[in-house]
Scaffold this motif. Structure first.
Motif, PDB file in Angstrom:
ATOM      1  N   LEU A 110       0.809  -1.212   0.000  1.00 18.76           N
ATOM      2  CA  LEU A 110       0.000   0.000   0.000  1.00 18.76           C
ATOM      3  C   LEU A 110       0.850   1.273   0.000  1.00 18.76           C
ATOM      4  O   LEU A 110       0.464   2.283  -0.577  1.00 18.76           O
ATOM      5  CB  LEU A 110      -0.928   0.017   1.218  1.00 18.76           C
ATOM      6  CG  LEU A 110      -1.904  -1.158   1.349  1.00 18.76           C
ATOM      7  CD1 LEU A 110      -2.747  -1.008   2.601  1.00 18.76           C
ATOM      8  CD2 LEU A 110      -2.796  -1.248   0.106  1.00 18.76           C
ATOM      9  N   ASN A 111       2.016   1.204   0.651  1.00 14.06           N
ATOM     10  CA  ASN A 111       2.867   2.392   0.734  1.00 14.06           C
ATOM     11  C   ASN A 111       4.266   1.986   1.202  1.00 14.06           C
ATOM     12  O   ASN A 111       4.439   0.918   1.800  1.00 14.06           O
ATOM     13  CB  ASN A 111       2.273   3.409   1.715  1.00 14.06           C
ATOM     14  CG  ASN A 111       2.769   4.817   1.455  1.00 14.06           C
ATOM     15  OD1 ASN A 111       3.543   5.064   0.520  1.00 14.06           O
ATOM     16  ND2 ASN A 111       2.317   5.764   2.258  1.00 14.06           N
ATOM     17  N   GLY A 142       1.523  -0.678  -4.870  1.00 17.80           N
ATOM     18  CA  GLY A 142       0.904  -1.582  -5.828  1.00 17.80           C
ATOM     19  C   GLY A 142       1.698  -2.848  -6.090  1.00 17.80           C
ATOM     20  O   GLY A 142       1.202  -3.776  -6.736  1.00 17.80           O
ATOM     21  N   SER A 143       2.944  -2.928  -5.590  1.00 18.75           N
ATOM     22  CA  SER A 143       3.735  -4.158  -5.753  1.00 18.75           C
ATOM     23  C   SER A 143       3.063  -5.316  -5.026  1.00 18.75           C
ATOM     24  O   SER A 143       2.323  -5.126  -4.059  1.00 18.75           O
ATOM     25  CB  SER A 143       5.146  -3.965  -5.175  1.00 18.75           C
ATOM     26  OG  SER A 143       5.867  -2.988  -5.873  1.00 18.75           O
ATOM     27  N   VAL A 144       3.356  -6.532  -5.494  1.00 19.92           N
ATOM     28  CA  VAL A 144       2.928  -7.738  -4.792  1.00 19.92           C
ATOM     29  C   VAL A 144       4.188  -8.448  -4.311  1.00 19.92           C
ATOM     30  O   VAL A 144       5.115  -8.673  -5.094  1.00 19.92           O
ATOM     31  CB  VAL A 144       2.103  -8.672  -5.695  1.00 19.92           C
ATOM     32  CG1 VAL A 144       1.764  -9.962  -4.955  1.00 19.92           C
ATOM     33  CG2 VAL A 144       0.830  -7.967  -6.149  1.00 19.92           C
ATOM     34  N   VAL A 145       4.241  -8.754  -3.023  1.00 17.73           N
ATOM     35  CA  VAL A 145       5.441  -9.365  -2.442  1.00 17.73           C
ATOM     36  C   VAL A 145       5.110 -10.719  -1.833  1.00 17.73           C
ATOM     37  O   VAL A 145       3.966 -10.990  -1.472  1.00 17.73           O
ATOM     38  CB  VAL A 145       6.057  -8.455  -1.350  1.00 17.73           C
ATOM     39  CG1 VAL A 145       6.484  -7.122  -1.937  1.00 17.73           C
ATOM     40  CG2 VAL A 145       5.081  -8.244  -0.194  1.00 17.73           C
ATOM     41  N   GLN A 167      14.330  -4.019  -6.786  1.00 18.02           N
ATOM     42  CA  GLN A 167      13.218  -4.971  -6.891  1.00 18.02           C
ATOM     43  C   GLN A 167      11.920  -4.323  -7.366  1.00 18.02           C
ATOM     44  O   GLN A 167      10.957  -5.025  -7.649  1.00 18.02           O
ATOM     45  CB  GLN A 167      12.985  -5.652  -5.538  1.00 18.02           C
ATOM     46  CG  GLN A 167      14.177  -6.477  -5.061  1.00 18.02           C
ATOM     47  CD  GLN A 167      13.925  -7.098  -3.695  1.00 18.02           C
ATOM     48  OE1 GLN A 167      13.015  -6.701  -2.975  1.00 18.02           O
ATOM     49  NE2 GLN A 167      14.734  -8.078  -3.338  1.00 18.02           N
ATOM     50  N   GLY A 168      11.888  -3.000  -7.436  1.00 20.67           N
ATOM     51  CA  GLY A 168      10.646  -2.344  -7.815  1.00 20.67           C
ATOM     52  C   GLY A 168       9.615  -2.438  -6.715  1.00 20.67           C
ATOM     53  O   GLY A 168       8.442  -2.742  -6.968  1.00 20.67           O
ATOM     54  N   PRO A 204       6.711  -6.021  -9.681  1.00 19.74           N
ATOM     55  CA  PRO A 204       7.376  -4.727  -9.470  1.00 19.74           C
ATOM     56  C   PRO A 204       6.470  -3.566  -9.885  1.00 19.74           C
ATOM     57  O   PRO A 204       5.632  -3.697 -10.759  1.00 19.74           O
ATOM     58  CB  PRO A 204       8.603  -4.810 -10.386  1.00 19.74           C
ATOM     59  CG  PRO A 204       8.729  -6.254 -10.760  1.00 19.74           C
ATOM     60  CD  PRO A 204       7.353  -6.821 -10.730  1.00 19.74           C
ATOM     61  N   MET A 205       6.686  -2.433  -9.226  1.00 20.55           N
ATOM     62  CA  MET A 205       5.970  -1.199  -9.554  1.00 20.55           C
ATOM     63  C   MET A 205       6.951  -0.028  -9.417  1.00 20.55           C
ATOM     64  O   MET A 205       8.011  -0.157  -8.815  1.00 20.55           O
ATOM     65  CB  MET A 205       4.781  -1.008  -8.605  1.00 20.55           C
ATOM     66  CG  MET A 205       3.670  -2.031  -8.770  1.00 20.55           C
ATOM     67  SD  MET A 205       2.820  -1.947 -10.369  1.00 20.55           S
ATOM     68  CE  MET A 205       1.855  -0.460 -10.128  1.00 20.55           C
ATOM     69  N   PRO A 206       6.605   1.139  -9.973  1.00 26.22           N
ATOM     70  CA  PRO A 206       7.479   2.312  -9.818  1.00 26.22           C
ATOM     71  C   PRO A 206       7.707   2.622  -8.339  1.00 26.22           C
ATOM     72  O   PRO A 206       6.796   2.474  -7.519  1.00 26.22           O
ATOM     73  CB  PRO A 206       6.688   3.434 -10.497  1.00 26.22           C
ATOM     74  CG  PRO A 206       5.801   2.728 -11.468  1.00 26.22           C
ATOM     75  CD  PRO A 206       5.429   1.426 -10.814  1.00 26.22           C
TER      76      PRO A 206
END
Length: 631
Positions: free
Chosen positions: A298-299, A345-348, A340-341, A366-368
């Motif tokens: 989320l952040n 919005g990333s999924v870990v 790792q990006g 990965p996300m920005p």
């Protein structure tokens, strides 16, 4: 409720994240969790404690005293602490094959140094018991305490406690345990954890009926580690069949087990690897963790640490992971975040390393990423140092100043009261250095807002820190220079006196065994940065124990110079003092018998195992009187 109690409760129920705590608060939480565990009333699971202790705290503050010394036992014993017959170190831990593999590589490197064929490295594996640690010297049983001193709990044997498999007494380190099958059948309705019951066995008051019956039924036992069932084989077999060996060892005993202990069998290799202040390098405990979950980010929020490194705190979509709702995790460093990006919005993928905070294993989507430009504590521009985003405003950043002041008192380790909460209050009243703290008096502290009694106690603790003897290398380490932890400070002061180190140049430092030019540059810069503060504090006349210079040791000509010695049994003199003095006159002190040991110095009530080992390896045995006559 105290501030620390509030922190403990919030950590347990995950209302705050580990990364939101200061180094001091995190270390205090580990100490509280450890004390509760050893008192038989754990507040978090073993996995949670190990994760916070080994991952969160060690990554953030690798020089923390908790990693240099053994955790103390709980405070449930009122007896005076006594010196253990030999030190009881902790065991280093691994949570993956990767970590075990790195340990094996360290074994192989040490083997090459002594020309031992790598294929000849032998390993044994034993169950890691989840009991109550103790040491049996044949006449007395001690708690582990802080690894050097423990409480005498010989009453447990006087009450009828037996040794595992009816073995003889005096077999050294082991654990008091209760059979799993017995606990489940007779005790589970009365005790939440076996450890709670195990703690009841050693209490000072008379045993209750349940405890006495467990002893009579030989369900409660003392298990010497050397009597545990084992798997043994060559290192190649361990590599090829690791999973099968772990599965086999975990079910070898009818006791609570929380892992597998691997250790080297080859005596010469064990001697070569030795130990640090915390654990034996030839031994490691494997604790498996299979719990995982895929979670959305989320952040990512930046937080500043004592050294200026910025830690990314990852806010997660609330996820139930093995019974705990996980909402946050650490991103470790901004180099990883960038690589790792790890962004909104990333999924870990998380591993079940703790109920308090999970550990991010992979970024699956990965996300920005959002990399901060300014320090969240002082708002100054941040810079990159390797993988770490760092605040270089070391002299004026509030978080760093507070952390450094607290670190001084923590490393000095001969005072109480100067934790983060106290330091933050002092900072709020314009105290910016340790030297300013030592200049305070009771009236100053009362004006700042401390109560009169608290103010008096704080001044008494400052006086205590000056008068109570500490090693000169510990005093130097307390100033928190980069790459100058306890070990490097001791190494430096073996070559140069404390009063002379500020005049050393790069070449002189780089020529010290164990240092190099890069380290020398960092030390020179560090010494320049602390010189003024050092002089202000040093003038208070601290009671410093001076490190003996290596060159002075080399001039000694007594018969035992450079010999390797093991002390055992009850001595007329303090064993700690004898070991310290032996080292100061050029004697190499060890804790275990091997073919490389020259002498075994014995006192009263010596364990027979040490004597037998000495005979086996041809080690000369001498009495304390003989030893003293030779030095």
């Amino acid at each position: 409720m105290t501030l620390l109690q509030d922190i403990v409760n919030k950590l347990i129920y995950q209302e705050i994240l580990v990364d939101e705590l200061s180094d001091e608060e995190l270390a205090q939480f580990c100490q509280i969790a450890n004390l509760a565990y050893r008192a038989g009333k754990p507040i978090i699971s073993d996995k949670d404690y190990d994760f916070i202790y080994l991952d969160a705290l060690k990554n953030r503050d690798p020089d923390n005293l908790l990693f240099k010394f053994i955790e103390t036992e709980g405070q449930s014993f009122s007896e005076e602490k006594v010196l253990l017959p030999e030190a009881m170190l902790s065991i280093d831990k691994a949570y993956s094959w990767d970590e075990i593999s790195k340990w094996i590589k360290r074994l192989e490197k040490s083997a090459m140094q002594i020309s031992l064929d790598l294929s000849a490295i032998q390993i044994k594996a034993t169950p890691k018991l989840d009991g109550f640690s103790g040491f049996d010297d044949g006449s007395r049983l001690y708690t582990r305490g802080d690894g050097k001193k423990g409480s005498d709990i010989s009453r447990v044997f006087e009450r009828g406690l037996c040794v595992f498999n009816d073995a003889e007494r005096g077999l050294g380190a082991g654990e008091i345990v209760i059979k799993k099958s017995y606990f489940k059948k007779y005790l589970a309705h009365s005790f939440e954890y076996p450890r709670n019951f195990q703690a009841s066995l050693i209490k000072e008051k008379a045993l209750d009926e349940q405890a006495q019956k467990a002893i009579i039924d030989k369900a409660a036992l003392f298990i010497p580690f050397i009597k545990l069932p084992t798997w043994s084989g060559l290192v190649a077999e361990l590599v090829a069949k690791f999973d099968q060996i772990v599965a086999q060892v975990l079910v070898m005993v009818d006791f609570d087990v929380d892992g597998v202990v691997f250790e080297v069998i080859n005596t010469d290799l064990k001697t070569q690897m030795g130990a640090n202040r915390k654990f034996h390098r030839w031994q490691i405990a494997f604790k498996e963790n299979k719990d995982k979950a895929h979670v959305k980010v989320l952040n990512v929020i930046p937080q500043v640490g004592r050294s200026g490194k910025i830690t990314p705190v990852v806010e997660l979509e609330p996820t139930l992971l093995s019974g705990a709702t996980i909402m946050r995790a650490t991103g470790h460093n901004y180099g990883l975040v960038k690589e790792q990006g790890l962004g909104v919005g990333s999924v870990v993928e998380l591993t079940r390393s703790g109920l308090v905070i999970p550990k991010i294993i992979f970024v699956l989507k990965p996300m920005p990423v959002d990399i901060p430009d300014n320090c969240p504590s002082c708002d100054k521009p941040l810079v990159w140092k390797s993988d770490f985003l760092t605040c270089i405003n070391h002299k004026n950043c509030p978080a760093q100043i507070i952390g450094k002041m607290a670190y001084f008192f923590k490393i000095l380790a001969n005072n109480d009261g100067f934790g983060i909460a106290t330091i933050e209050k002092l900072y709020a009243h314009d105290i910016r250095s340790v030297s300013q703290i030592y200049a305070l008096n009771i009236e100053d502290l009362v004006t700042i807002g401390f109560g009169e009694k608290t103010s008096m106690n704080l001044i008494n603790q400052l006086n205590r820190s000056v008068s109570e003897q500490v090693e000169d290398w510990r005093f130097l380490a307390a100033f928190g220079m980069h790459r100058m932890g306890l070990g490097n400070c001791e190494n430096l002061l073996k070559s140069h006196h404390l009063n002379d180190i500020f005049d050393l140049n790069l070449k002189e430092i780089a020529n010290i065994d164990g240092f190099a030019e890069l380290t020398g540059q960092i030390i020179v810069q560090g010494l320049i940065s602390i010189a003024d503060e050092f002089n202000h504090i040093y003038q208070y006349g601290f009671n410093l124990e001076t490190t003996i210079l290596t060159k002075d040791l080399q001039t000694l000509t007594h018969e035992l110079f450079d010999k390797k010695i093991v002390f055992t049994g009850k001595m007329n003199h303090s064993r700690d003092d004898m070991k310290k003095h032996a080292k100061s006159i050029g004697i190499k002190v060890s804790t275990s018998i091997s073919a490389k040991i020259d002498y075994l110095v014995i006192g009263d009530k010596v364990g027979q195992k040490k004597i037998k080992d000495a005979e086996k390896f041809g080690v000369v045995v001498m009495t304390e009187t003989d030893y003293l006559s030779k030095i």
